[in-house]
Write a protein that holds these residues in place. Structure first.
Motif, PDB file in Angstrom:
ATOM      1  N   CYS A   1      12.536  -6.896   2.706  1.00 41.95           N
ATOM      2  CA  CYS A   1      12.343  -6.122   3.932  1.00 41.95           C
ATOM      3  C   CYS A   1      13.683  -5.852   4.608  1.00 41.95           C
ATOM      4  O   CYS A   1      14.714  -6.325   4.159  1.00 41.95           O
ATOM      5  CB  CYS A   1      11.424  -6.875   4.883  1.00 41.95           C
ATOM      6  N   ARG A   2      13.634  -5.114   5.711  1.00 35.89           N
ATOM      7  CA  ARG A   2      14.804  -4.814   6.544  1.00 35.89           C
ATOM      8  C   ARG A   2      15.943  -4.177   5.741  1.00 35.89           C
ATOM      9  O   ARG A   2      17.118  -4.349   6.116  1.00 35.89           O
ATOM     10  CB  ARG A   2      15.370  -6.098   7.157  1.00 35.89           C
ATOM     11  N   ASP A   3      15.620  -3.531   4.646  1.00 35.12           N
ATOM     12  CA  ASP A   3      16.651  -2.955   3.781  1.00 35.12           C
ATOM     13  C   ASP A   3      17.621  -3.983   3.242  1.00 35.12           C
ATOM     14  O   ASP A   3      18.753  -3.656   2.887  1.00 35.12           O
ATOM     15  CB  ASP A   3      17.424  -1.851   4.523  1.00 35.12           C
ATOM     16  N   LEU A   4      17.217  -5.230   3.229  1.00 38.16           N
ATOM     17  CA  LEU A   4      18.066  -6.275   2.656  1.00 38.16           C
ATOM     18  C   LEU A   4      18.209  -5.992   1.164  1.00 38.16           C
ATOM     19  O   LEU A   4      17.224  -5.651   0.509  1.00 38.16           O
ATOM     20  CB  LEU A   4      17.426  -7.648   2.860  1.00 38.16           C
ATOM     21  N   ALA A   5      19.407  -6.132   0.647  1.00 32.75           N
ATOM     22  CA  ALA A   5      19.609  -5.793  -0.758  1.00 32.75           C
ATOM     23  C   ALA A   5      19.628  -7.068  -1.602  1.00 32.75           C
ATOM     24  O   ALA A   5      20.329  -8.012  -1.283  1.00 32.75           O
ATOM     25  CB  ALA A   5      20.911  -5.033  -0.919  1.00 32.75           C
ATOM     26  N   PRO A   6      18.838  -7.082  -2.658  1.00 34.37           N
ATOM     27  CA  PRO A   6      18.921  -8.210  -3.582  1.00 34.37           C
ATOM     28  C   PRO A   6      20.266  -8.163  -4.317  1.00 34.37           C
ATOM     29  O   PRO A   6      20.773  -7.074  -4.581  1.00 34.37           O
ATOM     30  CB  PRO A   6      17.760  -7.952  -4.546  1.00 34.37           C
ATOM     31  N   ASP A   7      20.843  -9.322  -4.622  1.00 35.20           N
ATOM     32  CA  ASP A   7      22.123  -9.278  -5.333  1.00 35.20           C
ATOM     33  C   ASP A   7      21.906  -8.961  -6.813  1.00 35.20           C
ATOM     34  O   ASP A   7      20.776  -8.911  -7.290  1.00 35.20           O
ATOM     35  CB  ASP A   7      22.908 -10.578  -5.134  1.00 35.20           C
ATOM     36  N   ARG A   8      23.014  -8.756  -7.501  1.00 35.22           N
ATOM     37  CA  ARG A   8      22.922  -8.311  -8.894  1.00 35.22           C
ATOM     38  C   ARG A   8      22.223  -9.348  -9.776  1.00 35.22           C
ATOM     39  O   ARG A   8      21.471  -9.001 -10.671  1.00 35.22           O
ATOM     40  CB  ARG A   8      24.312  -8.011  -9.435  1.00 35.22           C
TER      41      ARG A   8
ATOM     42  N   ILE B   1      11.037  -3.948   9.446  1.00 32.73           N
ATOM     43  CA  ILE B   1      11.327  -5.358   9.711  1.00 32.73           C
ATOM     44  C   ILE B   1      10.181  -6.190   9.136  1.00 32.73           C
ATOM     45  O   ILE B   1       9.048  -5.713   9.015  1.00 32.73           O
ATOM     46  CB  ILE B   1      11.543  -5.656  11.216  1.00 32.73           C
ATOM     47  N   THR B   2      10.497  -7.420   8.770  1.00 32.19           N
ATOM     48  CA  THR B   2       9.571  -8.228   7.975  1.00 32.19           C
ATOM     49  C   THR B   2       8.182  -8.345   8.611  1.00 32.19           C
ATOM     50  O   THR B   2       7.169  -8.145   7.946  1.00 32.19           O
ATOM     51  CB  THR B   2      10.164  -9.625   7.751  1.00 32.19           C
ATOM     52  N   MET B   3       8.144  -8.638   9.912  1.00 31.25           N
ATOM     53  CA  MET B   3       6.854  -8.826  10.575  1.00 31.25           C
ATOM     54  C   MET B   3       5.999  -7.565  10.487  1.00 31.25           C
ATOM     55  O   MET B   3       4.829  -7.605  10.128  1.00 31.25           O
ATOM     56  CB  MET B   3       7.095  -9.189  12.034  1.00 31.25           C
ATOM     57  N   LYS B   4       6.627  -6.436  10.797  1.00 32.40           N
ATOM     58  CA  LYS B   4       5.925  -5.151  10.767  1.00 32.40           C
ATOM     59  C   LYS B   4       5.436  -4.852   9.342  1.00 32.40           C
ATOM     60  O   LYS B   4       4.319  -4.409   9.124  1.00 32.40           O
ATOM     61  CB  LYS B   4       6.908  -4.063  11.227  1.00 32.40           C
ATOM     62  N   PHE B   5       6.330  -5.139   8.376  1.00 35.64           N
ATOM     63  CA  PHE B   5       5.969  -4.874   6.984  1.00 35.64           C
ATOM     64  C   PHE B   5       4.759  -5.705   6.573  1.00 35.64           C
ATOM     65  O   PHE B   5       3.828  -5.216   5.949  1.00 35.64           O
ATOM     66  CB  PHE B   5       7.144  -5.164   6.045  1.00 35.64           C
ATOM     67  N   ILE B   6       4.784  -6.977   6.945  1.00 42.70           N
ATOM     68  CA  ILE B   6       3.685  -7.862   6.545  1.00 42.70           C
ATOM     69  C   ILE B   6       2.370  -7.374   7.150  1.00 42.70           C
ATOM     70  O   ILE B   6       1.344  -7.317   6.466  1.00 42.70           O
ATOM     71  CB  ILE B   6       3.992  -9.324   6.949  1.00 42.70           C
ATOM     72  N   ASN B   7       2.397  -6.961   8.404  1.00 42.34           N
ATOM     73  CA  ASN B   7       1.176  -6.441   9.039  1.00 42.34           C
ATOM     74  C   ASN B   7       0.645  -5.229   8.290  1.00 42.34           C
ATOM     75  O   ASN B   7      -0.522  -5.175   7.921  1.00 42.34           O
ATOM     76  CB  ASN B   7       1.456  -6.037  10.492  1.00 42.34           C
ATOM     77  N   LEU B   8       1.517  -4.261   8.066  1.00 45.13           N
ATOM     78  CA  LEU B   8       1.074  -3.023   7.420  1.00 45.13           C
ATOM     79  C   LEU B   8       0.664  -3.250   5.970  1.00 45.13           C
ATOM     80  O   LEU B   8      -0.311  -2.682   5.497  1.00 45.13           O
ATOM     81  CB  LEU B   8       2.180  -1.963   7.493  1.00 45.13           C
ATOM     82  N   ALA B   9       1.430  -4.098   5.263  1.00 45.23           N
ATOM     83  CA  ALA B   9       1.124  -4.340   3.853  1.00 45.23           C
ATOM     84  C   ALA B   9      -0.213  -5.053   3.716  1.00 45.23           C
ATOM     85  O   ALA B   9      -0.991  -4.759   2.808  1.00 45.23           O
ATOM     86  CB  ALA B   9       2.235  -5.166   3.209  1.00 45.23           C
ATOM     87  N   THR B  10      -0.517  -5.977   4.642  1.00 45.12           N
ATOM     88  CA  THR B  10      -1.795  -6.677   4.579  1.00 45.12           C
ATOM     89  C   THR B  10      -2.945  -5.695   4.781  1.00 45.12           C
ATOM     90  O   THR B  10      -3.945  -5.742   4.061  1.00 45.12           O
ATOM     91  CB  THR B  10      -1.853  -7.803   5.636  1.00 45.12           C
ATOM     92  N   LEU B  11      -2.783  -4.786   5.741  1.00 47.27           N
ATOM     93  CA  LEU B  11      -3.821  -3.777   5.966  1.00 47.27           C
ATOM     94  C   LEU B  11      -3.997  -2.899   4.729  1.00 47.27           C
ATOM     95  O   LEU B  11      -5.106  -2.617   4.303  1.00 47.27           O
ATOM     96  CB  LEU B  11      -3.460  -2.896   7.171  1.00 47.27           C
ATOM     97  N   ALA B  12      -2.863  -2.488   4.160  1.00 47.33           N
ATOM     98  CA  ALA B  12      -2.916  -1.624   2.971  1.00 47.33           C
ATOM     99  C   ALA B  12      -3.609  -2.344   1.820  1.00 47.33           C
ATOM    100  O   ALA B  12      -4.430  -1.766   1.110  1.00 47.33           O
ATOM    101  CB  ALA B  12      -1.505  -1.206   2.577  1.00 47.33           C
ATOM    102  N   LEU B  13      -3.286  -3.618   1.644  1.00 45.27           N
ATOM    103  CA  LEU B  13      -3.891  -4.385   0.548  1.00 45.27           C
ATOM    104  C   LEU B  13      -5.384  -4.581   0.788  1.00 45.27           C
ATOM    105  O   LEU B  13      -6.185  -4.475  -0.133  1.00 45.27           O
ATOM    106  CB  LEU B  13      -3.197  -5.740   0.403  1.00 45.27           C
ATOM    107  N   GLU B  14      -5.749  -4.845   2.035  1.00 46.67           N
ATOM    108  CA  GLU B  14      -7.168  -5.017   2.343  1.00 46.67           C
ATOM    109  C   GLU B  14      -7.942  -3.755   2.002  1.00 46.67           C
ATOM    110  O   GLU B  14      -9.046  -3.811   1.494  1.00 46.67           O
ATOM    111  CB  GLU B  14      -7.350  -5.347   3.818  1.00 46.67           C
ATOM    112  N   GLN B  15      -7.318  -2.614   2.288  1.00 47.84           N
ATOM    113  CA  GLN B  15      -7.975  -1.349   1.982  1.00 47.84           C
ATOM    114  C   GLN B  15      -8.127  -1.168   0.465  1.00 47.84           C
ATOM    115  O   GLN B  15      -9.166  -0.746  -0.020  1.00 47.84           O
ATOM    116  CB  GLN B  15      -7.166  -0.208   2.580  1.00 47.84           C
ATOM    117  N   LEU B  16      -7.072  -1.541  -0.271  1.00 50.59           N
ATOM    118  CA  LEU B  16      -7.127  -1.414  -1.731  1.00 50.59           C
ATOM    119  C   LEU B  16      -8.202  -2.323  -2.321  1.00 50.59           C
ATOM    120  O   LEU B  16      -8.837  -1.996  -3.310  1.00 50.59           O
ATOM    121  CB  LEU B  16      -5.773  -1.773  -2.351  1.00 50.59           C
TER     122      LEU B  16
END
Lengths: 99, 316
Positions: free
Chosen positions: B95-102, B121-136
């Motif tokens: 989240c937060r555009d954090l980049a994973p290292d190589r 941001i992580t909190m917002k992402f988790i909220n939206l992703a949970t809703l999206a997953l519930e819908q799926l």
């Protein structure tokens, strides 16, 4: 599905059909199918990938978006079921008179 | 009732815009299946506690995880990545555009674990992703019948072909109500409680009228005449007059019909030439609305009747 009518004592005839014309079931073949289905009193259902629709509904058939090669399951029950199945199978074999 | 497995690919393609997802690597693993409709923060697992690790869930990396990983020496970090990706995870999302290292991307590529990132941001992402997953994950089915929104009451209209469904729907649309789906309604269970109906995208806004053909309702009657989805509040079955043997003359009790396991109020309306079906369906919808607000006219009338008779007996 819960809305499907289940008449007690009626046997259900099931057939696997493959769409073999070039374009698939577009508007015209769908209309041909519905026209045939509507002439019979029996219940006619068509299923594709778990989606079951009423064979007498043109919107239902269009919704299936059954392209060439798709496999459909036909389920027919009622007293004139055998005749309906024969006519529908013939329609699929004739590739909806398209080729 | 879910026909297809919920793959990372479905989650990604269906929600990439809303969740601002970008695939960074491990594309070969997009067919991995998400088995639980929620997310997990893998912090504890990364720190070495893997006795209980919710590996079936989408793994979400936030500041906590990334900062922790930075405190480790490189070899240690590589080991943790390898350990993490050795589990059958669906995918890892930064989240937060954090980049994973190589090292992370390399280890994920080896095991074909999809790595994604989101700008949220992580909190917002988790909220939206949970809703999206519930819908799926929501149970779905197709119901034969048309769905119309009448004054906020979603009415699923059923009946054999040729009974007059389309005509009554047309009349309802002309009265200003909106069509959700014609003939086939896709239903989905939301929050385990509401049955929400919509049409297939392909046939949306269209309906068939015998003798005329397929019409575009939105083009003909305007934007207000259609609606994309609506909770179903009432099921109305139109039936030939002589087929209805035991018609409810009082409407004191409420009949039900189950859709996706939820009992919905159900009325059977006998059809006979000359009956204004649209008007009857409209009244049925308003009746349902009143009932939901706690009114039951038949019962109220009956109570008054009983009270009056009791009074007469006492010689009042």
């Amino acid at each position: 599905m819960s809305a499907a009518k289940e008449k007690v004592g009626d046997t259900v005839i099931t057939r696997e059909l493959v769409v073999s014309n070039k374009v698939g079931i577009h508007a015209r073949p769908a209309a041909m199918f519905v026209k045939i289905a509507s002439r019979y009193a029996c219940d006619i259902f068509l299923e594709k990938d778990g989606e079951k629709i009423n064979g007498k509904s043109i919107m239902g058939l269009l919704m299936l978006a059954a392209g060439p090669g798709s496999k459909l399951t036909l389920q027919v029950s009622g007293k004139d079921a055998a005749m309906a199945v024969a006519e529908i199978e013939d329609l699929f074999q004739r590739k909806f008179d398209e080729e | 009732m879910n026909r297809d497995a919920i793959t990372v690919e479905r989650f990604y393609t269906g929600h990439s815009a809303r969740l601002d997802l970008k695939l960074l690597g491990g594309a070969a693993g997009l067919k991995r299946v998400i088995r639980e409709p929620t997310v997990n923060r893998p912090g504890l697992a990364l720190a070495g506690h893997t006795k209980y690790f919710a590996r079936k869930r989408v793994q979400v990396m936030g500041h906590a995880e990334v900062t922790y990983l930075k405190t480790l020496r490189r070899e240690e970090r590589q080991q943790r990545y390898e350990m993490l990706f050795s589990y059958k995870l669906p995918c890892v999302i930064f989240c937060r555009d954090l980049a994973p290292d190589r090292d992370c991307l390399r280890a994920a590529e080896v095991k074909d674990v999809p790595i994604l990132k989101s700008s949220l941001i992580t909190m917002k992402f988790i909220n939206l992703a949970t809703l999206a997953l519930e819908q799926l994950f929501a149970p779905r089915a197709s119901e034969m019948g048309s769905l119309v929104d009448i004054h906020g009451v979603g009415v699923l209209i059923r009946g054999d072909s040729g009974i007059g469904k389309s005509e009554s729907i047309l009349a309802l649309i002309e009265r200003g109500y909106s069509l959700v789906a014609d003939d086939m309604t896709k239903v989905m269970l939301v929050d385990g409680r509401d049955v929400v109906g919509t049409s297939s995208e392909l046939t949306r806004n269209h309906m068939e009228i015998r003798g005329i053909g397929i019409v575009n309702v939105a083009a003909m009657f305007g934007a207000k005449s259609v609606r994309q989805e609506k909770r179903i509040d009432l099921v109305v079955t139109l039936k030939a007059w002589d087929e209805v043997k035991d018609v409810d003359r009082l409407g004191m009790e409420e009949a039900h019909m189950e859709i996706l396991g939820i009992p919905l109020p159900h009325m059977t309306i006998p059809v006979r030439p000359g009956r204004d079906l649209a008007r009857l369906i409209e009244v049925a919808a308003l009746h349902t609305k009143l009932r939901r607000a706690g009114h039951n006219p038949a019962r109220e009338l009956n109570e008054r009747l009983v009270a009056q008779m009791a009074g007469a007996k006492r010689g009042l």
